[in-house]
Design a protein around this motif. Structure first.
Motif, PDB file in Angstrom:
ATOM      1  N   LEU A 200      75.321  19.988  -4.968  1.00 53.00           N
ATOM      2  CA  LEU A 200      76.005  18.759  -4.560  1.00 53.00           C
ATOM      3  C   LEU A 200      75.968  18.611  -3.041  1.00 53.00           C
TER       4      LEU A 200
ATOM      5  N   GLY B 213      70.548  15.407  -7.028  1.00 54.27           N
ATOM      6  CA  GLY B 213      71.651  14.832  -7.809  1.00 54.27           C
ATOM      7  C   GLY B 213      71.533  15.143  -9.289  1.00 54.27           C
TER       8      GLY B 213
ATOM      9  N   THR C 268      72.499  18.676  -9.831  1.00 49.59           N
ATOM     10  CA  THR C 268      73.955  18.804  -9.660  1.00 49.59           C
ATOM     11  C   THR C 268      74.673  18.444 -10.950  1.00 49.59           C
ATOM     12  N   VAL C 269      74.242  17.373 -11.586  1.00 48.70           N
ATOM     13  CA  VAL C 269      74.856  16.952 -12.853  1.00 48.70           C
ATOM     14  C   VAL C 269      74.662  18.034 -13.917  1.00 48.70           C
TER      15      VAL C 269
ATOM     16  N   THR D 127      76.892  21.038 -13.079  1.00 46.68           N
ATOM     17  CA  THR D 127      78.313  20.717 -13.233  1.00 46.68           C
ATOM     18  C   THR D 127      78.698  20.630 -14.703  1.00 46.68           C
ATOM     19  N   LEU D 128      77.860  20.003 -15.508  1.00 49.17           N
ATOM     20  CA  LEU D 128      78.167  19.913 -16.938  1.00 49.17           C
ATOM     21  C   LEU D 128      78.077  21.284 -17.605  1.00 49.17           C
TER      22      LEU D 128
ATOM     23  N   LEU E 109      81.578  13.751 -10.078  1.00 53.46           N
ATOM     24  CA  LEU E 109      80.439  13.126 -10.756  1.00 53.46           C
ATOM     25  C   LEU E 109      80.477  11.615 -10.602  1.00 53.46           C
TER      26      LEU E 109
ATOM     27  N   PHE F 103      77.507   9.554  -8.727  1.00 52.33           N
ATOM     28  CA  PHE F 103      76.770   8.436  -9.320  1.00 52.33           C
ATOM     29  C   PHE F 103      76.889   7.184  -8.444  1.00 52.33           C
TER      30      PHE F 103
END
Length: 325
Positions: free
Chosen positions: A175, A193, A196-197, A200-201, A276, A280
């Motif tokens: 991030l 990005g 990162t998603v 994070t998930l 998040l 976005f």
């Protein structure tokens, strides 16, 4: 346990630094095989400086919970059996690798310096960076195992501890790399990005699994085993002290149950949905400010998460000392 804020800052800062370095190296590796546009050496040099600053800040923070900081060097002496000693050795080694990686990019050095010529641009940085990647993952392992190896603290004694430390570091590091790319290299913003998603998930899943596991734990120690009496009905009425002691200060957080539960929900919100959403929005609007805000919010959430991680561990001695009459 009663969390030491120096350890909270140590683990979160070095985790972010490790994640940022891994993000930088990943982008260079992708660009080497033409999957991403190549970036100038200054991009990697500045990024490495930021990662190194985070690692140094974490190292400095670690000194604040030492009774005798001048004896800190002795902590590396037990490297054969102690994960803490291994962490003390690996962290400076990683710092050296990150510094070397940044310097090689800054000066544009290649393997030609030692008489090896290859058609790959940034070949020396790739070699040094590969060593840094190995050290970064080894440091994640050492840091996580410091806590996972303590069998009598059942909340920590699980493989999820190491996995969560690694994934939290990757999520925060990527991030930060996204925010850095939005400022210096917009062509990499969506690449960082996206990862990162994913990170994070992934850590959302593993952290929730660890929360569910810890809630269902059946502790091996009981009041009966603490005092050696096997009566079925024993109720503790006092902690055994008129005032506080080392036992009551260092092994129990002392926070009210309602606030303790609130901190769990605070970090779940700050680490996952809010960053998040900001990420976005930042990528849609091409806004470095929004992505930087996402990192700041997530890091604040990581501080709360790490506090909760330490505080949730129920030391067996609390069976004897925790209750106040």
């Amino acid at each position: 346990m009663n969390p030491a804020f120096s350890v909270i800052f140590l683990t979160t800062l070095i985790g972010t630094g490790q994640g940022l370095f891994l993000a930088l190296y990943t982008a260079q590796a992708y660009s080497t095989v033409a999957l991403l546009p190549a970036q100038p050496g200054s991009f990697y040099a500045v990024g490495s400086a930021i990662a190194l600053a985070l690692l140094i800040a974490g190292l400095i923070a670690s000194f604040f919970h030492l009774g005798h900081p001048e004896r800190a060097w002795r902590s590396a002496a037990r490297w054969r059996t102690s994960w803490l000693s291994r962490e003390v050795i690996v962290l400076p080694a990683l710092m050296g690798a990150v510094a070397a990686y940044g310097l090689v990019h800054y000066y544009g050095w290649g393997l030609g310096l030692i008489g090896i010529n290859t058609p790959v641009e940034g070949d020396l940085a790739l070699v040094i960076g590969a060593g840094g990647v190995a050290l970064a993952f080894l440091l994640f392992l050492c840091t996580g195992m410091i806590y996972a190896c303590i069998k009598f603290l059942q909340e920590w004694a699980t493989w999820l501890t190491v996995v969560n430390y690694t994934l939290f570091g990757l999520a925060s590091g990527f991030l930060l790399a996204t925010a850095y790319a939005a400022w210096r290299a917009p062509a990499l913003m969506y690449f960082y990005g996206g990862w990162t998603v994913v990170a994070t998930l992934a850590v959302l899943v593993t952290r929730v699994v660890s929360l569910i596991r810890n809630r269902r734990l059946k502790h091996k120690s009981t009041i009966q085993t603490a005092i050696g009496v096997r009566h079925a009905r024993i109720v503790q009425k006092s902690q055994g002290f008129m005032g506080g002691s080392f036992n009551t200060r260092d092994f129990f957080h002392g926070v009210a149950p309602r606030l303790f539960r609130s901190i769990k929900w605070i970090f779940l919100v700050l680490v996952f949905p809010v960053p998040l959403a900001l990420l976005f929005a930042g990528m849609i609007r091409n806004s470095p400010v929004l992505i930087a805000a996402a990192f700041v919010v997530q890091y604040l959430g990581l501080l709360a998460e790490r506090w909760f991680f330490f505080a949730q561990a129920n030391h067996p001695q609390n069976l004897y000392y925790q209750t106040i009459s």
